[in-house]
Design a protein around this motif. Sequence first.
Motif, short mmCIF file in Angstrom:
data_model
loop_
_atom_site.label_atom_id
_atom_site.label_comp_id
_atom_site.label_asym_id
_atom_site.label_seq_id
_atom_site.Cartn_x
_atom_site.Cartn_y
_atom_site.Cartn_z
N PRO A 73 0.79 -1.24 0.00
CA PRO A 73 0.00 0.00 0.00
C PRO A 73 0.82 1.28 0.00
O PRO A 73 0.24 2.37 -0.12
N GLN A 93 -8.31 1.39 -10.87
CA GLN A 93 -8.54 0.50 -9.73
C GLN A 93 -7.29 0.39 -8.86
O GLN A 93 -7.38 0.43 -7.62
N THR A 96 -6.82 3.67 -7.01
CA THR A 96 -7.86 3.76 -5.97
C THR A 96 -7.50 2.89 -4.77
O THR A 96 -7.68 3.30 -3.61
N THR A 97 -6.97 1.71 -5.03
CA THR A 97 -6.55 0.82 -3.95
C THR A 97 -5.45 1.46 -3.11
O THR A 97 -5.48 1.40 -1.88
N ASN A 99 -4.99 4.58 -2.74
CA ASN A 99 -5.56 5.73 -2.04
C ASN A 99 -6.39 5.33 -0.81
O ASN A 99 -6.72 6.17 0.02
N GLN A 100 -6.72 4.07 -0.70
CA GLN A 100 -7.47 3.61 0.47
C GLN A 100 -6.61 3.62 1.72
O GLN A 100 -7.12 3.59 2.83
N HIS A 101 -5.31 3.66 1.51
CA HIS A 101 -4.37 3.74 2.62
C HIS A 101 -3.83 5.18 2.65
O HIS A 101 -4.48 6.10 2.17
#
Length: 256
Positions: A73, A93, A96-97, A99-101
């Motif tokens: 991440p 995608q 975005t993944t 950016n989740q962290h």
Amino acid sequence: MAQVCKSFNNALKDDILPWLNIIVDENLQRSRISDEILVKIASKAMGRLRTLVLNNCDRITNDGVQTVVAMNPNIEKLHVPQCTNLTPEGVIQAVTTLNQHVATLKSLKINGIYNITKDHFQTLCMLIKSNEMQHKRFYPDTSRQDSIDVGICPKCDEVRMVFDCPLETCERKRTIGGCRGCKFCIVRCEECGKCVDEDDSEAACEDTLCLVCWIKQPKCGFCNKPYCNKHAYKQRVLPESSGFVCEACYSKIDEI
């Protein structure tokens, strides 16, 4: 790793540091890099991968990249230019993944991925908090570390790498639209990057050179055409000759 000496293998086996930056450049056998191999290599970083650079790896798919970013991440550089098996949706995608962290992605390179639209581009700019108005980029330098390597060409309105003319006195800069655009819309000198006309001096490699750069380059002893520096390796040397012959002329000589 099985093909290196045992002591070197053991030294790297549990060492994370060499695996924090995975870079597959043009000098490696890119065609051998598959999703499975990529995931296996990335796993050695144990979730601490910082750089993932895959140049022209056409066997890498969205699933492979997604698996790697989900495992790591904190990736700061995600460079996947010319990875033609990736899609814009797959790149979005992956970003975005990340950016989740904690949003650590600083540099994204996606030039050469097919079917990137303005909507895709604007979504990516929003995700990585990039200003769509990039700093000036001069051809042929594509190594700038901007937050994203593509932009919207003011000429064709397509998402591509966009370049400026380095010549401050360029007459086109005073016209509507100027001389800023992608390489499909504006022909540029392969050496200095300034905009030129399509009928300007042609090199032996079929690239276009401005007159100044054309004069500077060594010429083929037969057709009097130079190679640009990028393709100078194609020069053929004849026995007892101090100059060179281009590939086209060399093939004609070989036929005689």
